[in-house]
Design a protein around this motif. Structure first.
Motif, PDB file in Angstrom:
ATOM      1  N   ARG A 266       0.771  -1.225   0.000  1.00 52.08           N
ATOM      2  CA  ARG A 266       0.000   0.000   0.000  1.00 52.08           C
ATOM      3  C   ARG A 266       0.804   1.277   0.000  1.00 52.08           C
TER       4      ARG A 266
ATOM      5  N   PHE B 227     -10.555  -1.055   1.858  1.00 62.42           N
ATOM      6  CA  PHE B 227      -9.126  -1.385   1.770  1.00 62.42           C
ATOM      7  C   PHE B 227      -8.750  -2.472   2.784  1.00 62.42           C
TER       8      PHE B 227
ATOM      9  N   ALA C  26      -7.129  -5.505   4.790  1.00 58.36           N
ATOM     10  CA  ALA C  26      -5.769  -6.021   4.896  1.00 58.36           C
ATOM     11  C   ALA C  26      -5.811  -7.525   5.129  1.00 58.36           C
TER      12      ALA C  26
ATOM     13  N   THR D 138      -9.091  -2.911   8.246  1.00 62.80           N
ATOM     14  CA  THR D 138      -9.096  -2.005   7.106  1.00 62.80           C
ATOM     15  C   THR D 138      -7.952  -1.004   7.184  1.00 62.80           C
ATOM     16  N   TYR D 139      -7.594  -0.471   6.000  1.00 58.76           N
ATOM     17  CA  TYR D 139      -6.548   0.535   5.853  1.00 58.76           C
ATOM     18  C   TYR D 139      -7.159   1.848   5.380  1.00 58.76           C
TER      19      TYR D 139
ATOM     20  N   SER E 255      -3.695  -9.098  -1.268  1.00 50.68           N
ATOM     21  CA  SER E 255      -2.645  -8.825  -0.293  1.00 50.68           C
ATOM     22  C   SER E 255      -2.280  -9.999   0.597  1.00 50.68           C
TER      23      SER E 255
ATOM     24  N   ALA F 228      -7.478 -10.995   0.821  1.00 47.96           N
ATOM     25  CA  ALA F 228      -7.969  -9.625   0.995  1.00 47.96           C
ATOM     26  C   ALA F 228      -7.704  -8.847  -0.287  1.00 47.96           C
TER      27      ALA F 228
ATOM     28  N   GLN G 202      -7.523  -5.590  -1.898  1.00 45.90           N
ATOM     29  CA  GLN G 202      -7.387  -4.271  -1.311  1.00 45.90           C
ATOM     30  C   GLN G 202      -7.615  -3.101  -2.256  1.00 45.90           C
TER      31      GLN G 202
ATOM     32  N   ALA H 164      -5.454  -1.294  -3.653  1.00 46.30           N
ATOM     33  CA  ALA H 164      -4.605  -0.243  -3.101  1.00 46.30           C
ATOM     34  C   ALA H 164      -4.173   0.775  -4.136  1.00 46.30           C
TER      35      ALA H 164
ATOM     36  N   HIS I 120     -13.368  -3.929  -2.960  1.00 49.93           N
ATOM     37  CA  HIS I 120     -12.943  -4.194  -1.581  1.00 49.93           C
ATOM     38  C   HIS I 120     -13.708  -5.406  -1.066  1.00 49.93           C
TER      39      HIS I 120
END
Length: 350
Positions: free
Chosen positions: A2, A44, A46, A60-61, A303, A315, A317, A319, A327
């Protein structure tokens, strides 16, 4: 993971033309893929963690474009039904923030890695209580710490990868201050650093994934390393098990009972299956970038690859593109069971 997204967008087209990695099998491989669950805001997702009780967790990110939404920890049943979620407290919402659910401890608490403050936390799913366990310090001349993945090792000690500083940290059994356990130029990324870590109990060693190295001759290739634990718990000599193609960006991975290793290639939207010898046995899908896996949602910055029975949970993501509809947690049937994740009885923090 990311990071350096602008660089990725510039170079991703080069990867598509680069062809398969050395030794890569070119015959098509089909792994039936379904949507395990979509992930709502902040999105997002992870790394996916499958706890010993069979529950599935992810967090989450932050949006790369910036947001001030706190990260969430999500819990599903093994069939993909969302049960609960928790909002992570204490984050610096003005900075890039995010959380990985890295593993569980012997008491059933979740071990979380928080990006904005470089902290290790625990979450008790029974009580909803969060607790800060440790903070990674800045190392002189090494940049800012970014805890990324974690695994329990011998003696109930916790080992963490650091995406930003090229170091493996170790936290003592029953908790305490993290100390640098292993430092190497091999772990210093060219904007993309150290990612997954899994302890191989039978070999008394760690498998460690690296998205790129700082060596310009590496041409932005990633690596899977093996790092033994020798007498006294010291690190041995790091060795390369596998080298990826340019900007594949190897991220999290899972190990099968057979010894095969399934690695998520975040940069080229694929999964790769490596034999125990590190040779590529298959890639899915065979072509890079498009992520056409046959499900309703293509691979988009996958990811991780975490085993749940004979499937790996990934996951998705997004990114680089930030496509909210991508997502999700995807389930990929690979036809073999995963190895048991090492969580010793002494695996606990404070």
């Amino acid at each position: 993971m990311r990071r350096a997204l602008a660089l990725a967008l510039t170079l991703i087209g080069v990867v598509a033309l680069a062809g398969p990695a050395a030794g890569e099998r070119t015959a098509p491989e089909k792994w039936p893929t379904t949507v395990f669950s979509t992930v709502g805001k902040p999105g997002f997702p992870a790394y996916v963690h499958v706890a010993p009780n069979g529950r599935v967790y992810a967090a989450t990110y932050t949006n790369p474009a910036g947001d001030t939404m706190a990260s969430r920890v999500l819990e599903w049943t093994a069939s993909g039904t969302l049960l609960r979620s928790w909002t992570v407290p204490g984050q610096d919402l003005g900075a890039p923030h995010g959380v990985q659910v890295a593993t569980s401890d012997a008491r059933g608490r979740l071990v979380l890695l928080e990006k904005s403050r470089a902290q290790v936390l625990t979450l008790n799913p029974r009580t909803g209580r969060f607790k800060v366990q440790a903070t990674l310090p800045d190392l002189p001349g090494a940049g800012h710490p970014i805890p990324n993945y974690a695994a329990w090792g011998p003696g109930g000690k916790l080992y963490l990868t650091d995406y930003g500083q090229g170091v493996i940290w170790r936290i003592p059994a029953k908790g305490g201050e993290p100390t640098p356990w292993f430092r190497s130029e091999a772990l210093e990324g060219a904007g993309f650093g150290t990612t997954g870590i899994v302890y191989e109990r039978s070999r008394r060693s760690f498998l460690i994934s690296q998205q790129t190295t700082g060596n310009p001759l590496d041409l932005l290739r990633g690596h899977l390393y093996r790092l033994p634990v020798v007498a006294g718990g010291a690190p041995g000599e790091i060795a390369t098990v596998w080298t990826s193609g340019p900007l594949d960006l190897p991220d999290g991975f899972g190990v099968a009972q057979s010894g095969n290793v399934y690695v998520a290639l975040l940069g080229t939207n694929r999964l790769v299956r490596l034999g125990p010898d590190g040779k590529v046995r298959a890639t899915f899908p065979p072509g890079p970038v498009l992520g056409a896996n046959g499900s309703a949602i293509p691979f988009d910055s996958p990811s991780n690859a975490t085993f749940l029975g004979t499937r790996v949970l990934v996951a998705n993501q997004s990114a680089i593109l930030g496509t909210a509809s991508h997502h999700a947690i995807l389930a990929v049937e690979v036809g073999e069971p995963g190895a048991r994740v090492f969580i010793p009885r002494r695996a606990r923090l404070r």
